[in-house]
Structure formats: C-alpha cells, structure tokens
Design an enzyme around this catalytic site. Structure first.
Site, mmCIF file in Angstrom:
data_model
loop_
_atom_site.group_PDB
_atom_site.id
_atom_site.type_symbol
_atom_site.label_atom_id
_atom_site.label_comp_id
_atom_site.label_asym_id
_atom_site.label_seq_id
_atom_site.Cartn_x
_atom_site.Cartn_y
_atom_site.Cartn_z
ATOM 1 C CG ASP A 44 -2.319 -20.002 -1.924
ATOM 2 O OD1 ASP A 44 -1.826 -20.027 -0.772
ATOM 3 O OD2 ASP A 44 -1.776 -20.577 -2.893
ATOM 4 C CE LYS A 53 1.651 -17.645 -2.945
ATOM 5 N NZ LYS A 53 0.760 -18.804 -3.108
ATOM 6 C CE1 TYR A 83 -3.586 -2.579 0.651
ATOM 7 C CE2 TYR A 83 -4.654 -0.511 1.234
ATOM 8 C CZ TYR A 83 -4.738 -1.839 0.888
ATOM 9 O OH TYR A 83 -5.969 -2.438 0.783
ATOM 10 C CG ASP A 88 -8.208 -4.552 1.556
ATOM 11 O OD1 ASP A 88 -9.119 -4.051 2.235
ATOM 12 O OD2 ASP A 88 -8.145 -4.479 0.315
ATOM 13 C CG ASP A 116 -13.861 -6.663 1.972
ATOM 14 O OD1 ASP A 116 -13.680 -6.026 3.024
ATOM 15 O OD2 ASP A 116 -14.254 -6.136 0.915
HETATM 16 C C1 IPM Z 1 -10.404 -1.031 4.001
HETATM 17 C C2 IPM Z 1 -10.625 -0.383 2.664
HETATM 18 C C3 IPM Z 1 -9.446 0.521 2.362
HETATM 19 C C4 IPM Z 1 -8.201 -0.352 2.287
HETATM 20 C C5 IPM Z 1 -9.605 1.377 1.097
HETATM 21 C C6 IPM Z 1 -10.849 2.223 1.120
HETATM 22 C C7 IPM Z 1 -8.387 2.221 0.830
HETATM 23 O O1 IPM Z 1 -10.834 -1.341 1.680
HETATM 24 O O2 IPM Z 1 -10.253 -0.297 5.006
HETATM 25 O O3 IPM Z 1 -10.387 -2.254 4.057
HETATM 26 O O4 IPM Z 1 -7.920 -0.947 1.243
HETATM 27 O O5 IPM Z 1 -7.500 -0.438 3.297
HETATM 28 MG MG MG Z 2 -10.976 -3.333 2.425
#
Ligand code: IPM
Ligand code: MG
Length: 372
Positions: free
Chosen positions: A221, A189, A142, A245, A249
């Site tokens: 993975d 990884k 990042y 990240d 999700d």
């Molecule tokens: C998160 C989001 C952020 C990230 C974005 C909005 C930059 O997806 O906080 O998970 O990738 O960290």
């Molecule tokens: Mg995110």
C-alpha cells in the site's frame, strides 16, 4: 544468429502492434546479418473462437520448440462482462506462463525526457525515473486453488509460495541490481500475509550473497503511494505476482502512456516478450494503437540473446520517434494521424539508416516515411 520466433499476436490490437515488432526485427536481421524465422499461432479469444481452447496444443508445442516467443495481447469484452464464462482468453496466457516455466516477469519503467509533459504526474517528480520491476509470474494467488461453493455464495483463491519460487526470482533481481543502481526494494504485505513474511525471510537471507546491493522493504500500500510521490527512489522492485501486476500498471503512468511499457518473461528454458498493455478492443483496427511497447519487447528479446548492439539501435529508433513526435495519438497532441504502422515504418527506416533519420515531418501524412 539464427532464431526461431513463435508469434502469438492474440486479440484486439495484438496483431497490429506485433506486426510492427516483426517489421523491426526483420530490419535488424537484414542489417546485422541474422536469420530470424517467424511462425504464427493462435492464442486467447481468437483461439477460443477457432478451437474452443485459449491455448491450443499446437500453439504450446510451437512455443516449446521455438527459441523465443513474441506475444501480442489477449482479452475480449465478451468474456470480461461474463463472470460465469468457463473458458476465458486469460487462461491461455496463464497456462503458457506456467507450462513454459516463465517465472520472472521483467518490466522496465522509464521517464523519457521528451515525454515528461505527457504524464499526469509533475515533471520534477518523474524526471530521471528508471525502474526495473521483477514480478514473480507463475505462483501466488494467480495459481493457487480456486473454489466456489455449490450455492455460488462463497469463493476463495489460495495464495501459496515456496522458498524455491522466491529464491529463483530474487537471484535475478539482485543480479540485475548489481549492474544498475544497486538497490532492491521488496514490495510485500508482511504485516498481514504469511506468504509475504516468507518472502522477507528468504530475500533477507539471500541478500547476504549480494553485499554490494542495498535491500529495502515496503508494504504494497505504501509502495503504491511512493510510486507516484517519489518514483526516483526505486531501482529494482522485487515482488510477488498480484502485487507486481498492480504496481506495474500504476508505474506505467510515469512514462506517459501504457503503450510504451515492454516486458520479458523468462524461465530456465524459455523466454517470452510482450507489451504490458492489454488488447484495447476499442482501438482495434483503427491504426491508433501505440506499437512502441511491442517494439521495445522485441529489443528485450534481442538483449536476452546477447544482441545488445542490435537492441540499442531499436531503442535509439524509439527515442528518435519520440523526439520527433512520430507517435500515435496517445502521445501526440498535435497530430492525430500518425498511425501504428507509420511509427513502425519510421523505426524500421531508422534501423536501415540511423544517421539520416531526420524525418521530413510535413510529408508523414502523405504516407511516406520520408527521410531527408
Ligand atoms: C498482465 C496482464 C495479465 C496478468 C492478464 C491478462 C491475465 O494483466 O500481464 O499484467 O494479470 O498477469
Ligand atoms: Mg496486468
């Protein structure tokens, strides 16, 4: 306790969900005799529209001067669909994390008993899942050097980690595991990436300081697969920025809605609390956004300051709202008219009156958060 809280509600559904979290914190302040002062400042696309900058200097200064930050969401389709935009809302969030040194992002993932049927995963797979993800937040790909060749045909993002960056979050993950099920899984990884091999080396060394905690390793993975095959195997997941990240999700599917997942981003001096969902532009202003992630982020804020009793009342209010199906349409098949603010009203009522919070469900559509 006196707390100055900076409110950066941001874009899309950010303001409407953050508003519910503030309502809930005000109720807590009233019931428990605290003084919480809220000051708002722009961030993200809305800040670009106002000032040209996704993180205006005044916003950063307010955050630096506050005890904690309550964050909403950022993002706008007009930037998502324009890869050549020079200024992007996300830069505001990334700069905020970096400037405030918020290196550890903590994302709890839980399968709520009352919502087991809401997940696309089988009940017997998710029942009992309780994971705490520790995502490194200010390093890795990042923040590494980014390059685009002059002819625009070649691009690169550097992924870099130092021992110190790994150690400081690993300590937090091991400490968290000590008060949980005593297991840390490092997701990396290491079969391919040099940075991942450094993570394994450093974390293995550091594990010696925590002999009561079991340390386990998974390639990312495989971890992505294990997360939906057998999520109960996880206790604390420790991982780098990008993997965290993605994995978080994915993990949100276990709870039945991404609208439930809260997070805390902490550093040595500052702390910020935000739902993990994004700005969900399609839902903006419709009253359908789930405020629970934002409300649970407020509970994490209280925990950060040692206010566990207060945080537990919020969590109990959330459980009650889920039990009684006082939830937004993402979790509610029967009623699609329970709005963002009704969920907030219900949890606010619960805080004022936790014992009597049996909602008279027939009346909720009348706009009365009725307690019988
Ligand atoms: C998160 C989001 C952020 C990230 C974005 C909005 C930059 O997806 O906080 O998970 O990738 O960290
Ligand atoms: Mg995110």
């Amino acid at each position: 306790m006196k707390l100055n809280i900076a409110v950066l509600s941001g874009d899309g559904i950010g303001p409407e969900v953050t508003h519910q979290a503030i309502k809930v914190l005000k109720a807590i302040a009233q019931e428990f005799d605290h003084s919480f002062r809220f000051k708002e400042a722009p961030v993200g696309a809305i800040a670009i529209d106002q000032t040209g900058n996704p993180l205006p200097d005044d916003t950063l200064q307010l955050c630096e001067a506050s005890d904690a930050i309550l964050f909403g969401a950022i993002g706008d389709p007009k930037y998502d669909n324009n890869p050549s935009a020079k200024v992007r809302p996300e830069q505001g969030l990334l700069k905020l994390r970096k400037s405030l040194g918020l290196y550890a992002n903590i994302r709890p993932v839980k399968a709520y008993e009352t919502l087991l049927d809401k997940s696309p995963l089988k009940e017997n797979v998710i029942k009992g899942t309780d994971i705490s993800i520790y995502r490194e937040l200010t390093g890795g790909i990042y923040f590494g050097e980014k390059q685009l060749s002059e002819d625009g045909q070649v691009a690169s993002d550097l992924c870099e980690y130092s021992r110190e960056e790994i150690e400081r979050i690993a300590h937090l993950a091991f400490k968290a595991a000590q008060s949980r099920k005593k297991k840390v899984t490092l997701v990396d990884k290491a079969n391919v990436l040099e940075t991942s091999r450094l993570w394994r080396k450093v974390v293995t060394e550091l594990a010696k300081d925590y002999p009561d905690v079991e340390l386990d390793f998974l390639f990312v993975d495989n971890a992505a697969m294990q997360m939906i095959l057998n999520p109960k195997q996880f206790d604390v997941i420790l991982t780098e920025n990008l993997f965290g990240d993605v994995i978080s999700d994915e993990a949100s599917v276990i709870g039945g809605s991404i609208g439930l997942l809260a997070s805390a981003s902490v550093g040595n001096k500052h702390a910020m609390f935000e739902p993990i969902h994004g700005s969900y532009p399609e839902a903006t202003g419709k009253g359908i956004a789930n405020p629970i992630a934002s409300i649970l982020s407020a509970a994490m804020l209280l925990e950060h300051f040692g206010l566990y009793k207060e945080a537990n009342v919020i969590k109990a209010g959330v459980e009650k709202s889920l039990q009684l199906h006082v939830t937004t349409p993402d979790l509610n098949d029967n009623f699609d008219h329970i709005t963002t603010s009704k969920v907030g009203d219900f949890i606010e009522d619960f805080i004022h009156n936790p014992k009597d919070s049996n909602l008279n469900f027939t009346n909720i559509h009348l706009g009365q958060s009725t307690i019988i």
